[in-house]
Design a protein around this motif. Structure first.
Motif, mmCIF file in Angstrom:
data_model
loop_
_atom_site.group_PDB
_atom_site.id
_atom_site.type_symbol
_atom_site.label_atom_id
_atom_site.label_comp_id
_atom_site.label_asym_id
_atom_site.label_seq_id
_atom_site.Cartn_x
_atom_site.Cartn_y
_atom_site.Cartn_z
ATOM 1 N N THR A 1 35.965 -37.486 40.646
ATOM 2 C CA THR A 1 34.777 -38.308 40.382
ATOM 3 C C THR A 1 34.384 -38.284 38.907
ATOM 4 N N CYS B 1 37.678 -42.071 41.001
ATOM 5 C CA CYS B 1 37.219 -42.995 39.972
ATOM 6 C C CYS B 1 38.405 -43.315 39.067
ATOM 7 N N ILE C 1 37.967 -36.917 48.708
ATOM 8 C CA ILE C 1 37.827 -37.523 47.378
ATOM 9 C C ILE C 1 38.668 -36.728 46.384
ATOM 10 N N ALA D 1 28.522 -37.281 44.539
ATOM 11 C CA ALA D 1 29.305 -38.516 44.607
ATOM 12 C C ALA D 1 29.404 -39.016 46.038
ATOM 13 N N GLU E 1 30.829 -38.997 34.310
ATOM 14 C CA GLU E 1 30.838 -39.223 35.758
ATOM 15 C C GLU E 1 31.253 -40.668 36.033
ATOM 16 N N TYR F 1 31.594 -41.871 47.884
ATOM 17 C CA TYR F 1 32.627 -42.891 47.796
ATOM 18 C C TYR F 1 32.863 -43.489 49.176
ATOM 19 N N VAL G 1 35.311 -32.900 41.653
ATOM 20 C CA VAL G 1 34.520 -33.691 42.603
ATOM 21 C C VAL G 1 33.051 -33.287 42.516
ATOM 22 N N GLN H 1 33.484 -45.084 41.917
ATOM 23 C CA GLN H 1 34.672 -45.230 42.745
ATOM 24 C C GLN H 1 35.475 -46.453 42.322
#
Length: 236
Positions: A138, A192, A135, A125, A182, A127, A121, A185
């Protein structure tokens, strides 16, 4: 001869601030505060980028270690629960590459469906609908993890027992081939996409504006951190 009253007025007038002086002082303080906040914001962003680079280095080490202990094989991008391998593992959800390296980067729980290690993560990021703690991932893998059945094949994301893994040594230009990038979302999810094909990545790289991408995410002041197939981390 000045009276005590006139003397006090004179002293007051010498030491008091005029309205103009107060406004100027307030304006200067506002500018200084803005500069300070801007500097702190820049330091925060740099710190987050450094943490992201550290994450990707650890992920690279995890993938290199996985290959070293699995006959030079990279993990599958995704194992689907309805494949032979998925059934044999008792999967109820997709088993991503980020979980297959669990022995080196332990998940946040004991089950196969537990969230990935926190290094998956990026601190930058954002999301929608998810906090940093909820999360899952990512970073997405590139087509490097896909098994190529021919020179023109993009490979299949779903792995089966009959599908060989990709050999790390088969990557022709490991210092220039992206292994992990990277990711943006996925629709309605706290992660991701597990993987992105070369054609999808190429389409994103050719977009006129970085905020128009679908899979790749330029989160660090217009740049994106990536892990290459030799394990080193760079910026795109």
């Amino acid at each position: 001869m000045r009276t005590p009253h006139s003397l006090s007025q004179s002293r007051f007038s010498r030491h008091a601030f005029s309205m103009v002086e107060l406004l100027v002082a307030t304006a200067i303080m506002g500018v200084l505060a803005a500069l300070l906040m801007s500097g702190l914001s820049g330091l925060t962003n740099k710190g987050k980028k450094a943490k992201c680079v550290s994450n990707l280095r650890q992920i690279g080490v995890g993938l290199m270690t996985y290959a070293a202990e699995n006959n030079g094989d990279l993990p599958w991008a995704t194992v689907k629960p309805d494949t032979d391998l998925g059934v044999s593992l008792g999967l109820t959800a997709d088993y991503m590459w980020s979980k297959q390296v669990g022995p080196y980067l332990p998940q946040r729980g004991q089950s196969l469906t537990a969230q990935q290690n926190e290094v998956f993560v990026c601190p930058s990021a954002r999301y929608t609908g998810y906090s940093a703690k909820t999360i899952s991932s990512t970073y997405n893998s590139s087509s490097t993890l896909f098994y190529f059945t021919s020179s023109s094949s993009l490979g299949a994301a779903g792995a089966d027992l009959s599908t060989p893994k990709r050999k790390l040594a088969s990557v022709e230009n490991p210092t220039r081939t992206i292994l992990v990038a990277e990711g943006k979302q996925s629709a309605g999810g706290g992660a991701c996409a597990s993987s992105v094909r070369w054609d999808q990545a190429l389409a994103d790289l050719q977009k006129a504006a970085q905020n128009q991408t679908t899979y790749l995410d330029y989160r660090h002041d217009g740049t994106m951190n990536v892990t290459y197939a030799d394990g080193h981390v760079g910026s795109v």
